[in-house]
Motif scaffolding. Structure first.
Motif: not given
Length: 132
Positions: A45-48, A59-60, A82-83, A87-90
């Motif tokens: 699972i990759w994110a950018m 943010s997206m 948050q706090d 984190s990333l959403g669904e």
């Protein structure tokens, strides 16, 4: 499938971008967007970042992963802080994520769409309509 589907249209929410080959440690550096580099956030699972600014809570992120069919797809996920914890959403379908980004920043959404279309022109991915 409808012809000439455009960013911002409701039907664009059903468009999924599918890569021809999975993203790996060997090829992830080829998928840079605005000098951002993909990071593996979990196994395969990759994110950018697609949109992330210091002065904006929105943010997206691109999320690239393999789905049940065995295809590698480009999805999107909203980021939240948050706090002090990020984190990333669904994950959401490519078109839906782009439409949400388009509501927030049309110019950036157009840039992200151009980035994906360049991948398509290089025969490394393509757009598909998903079923409900």
């Amino acid at each position: 499938m409808e012809d000439n589907i455009q960013l911002g249209e409701d039907v664009f929410n059903k468009m999924m971008f599918v890569l021809e080959t999975p993203v790996t440690q060997d090829n992830h550096k080829y998928y840079k967007f605005m000098n951002q580099e993909m990071q593996e956030i979990a196994d395969n699972i990759w994110a950018m970042p697609a949109y992330m600014k210091e002065d904006d809570d929105f943010s997206m992120f691109f999320i690239i992963t393999e789905i049940e069919s065995g295809e590698t797809v480009v999805a999107f996920s909203e980021g939240s802080l948050q706090d002090g914890n990020f984190s990333l959403g669904e994950p959401m379908v490519s078109g839906k994520g782009l439409n949400i980004l388009n509501e927030h920043d049309e110019k950036r959404a157009a840039s992200v769409l151009h980035f994906l279309n360049q991948i398509s022109k290089a025969a490394e991915g393509n757009w598909r309509m998903i079923e409900d």
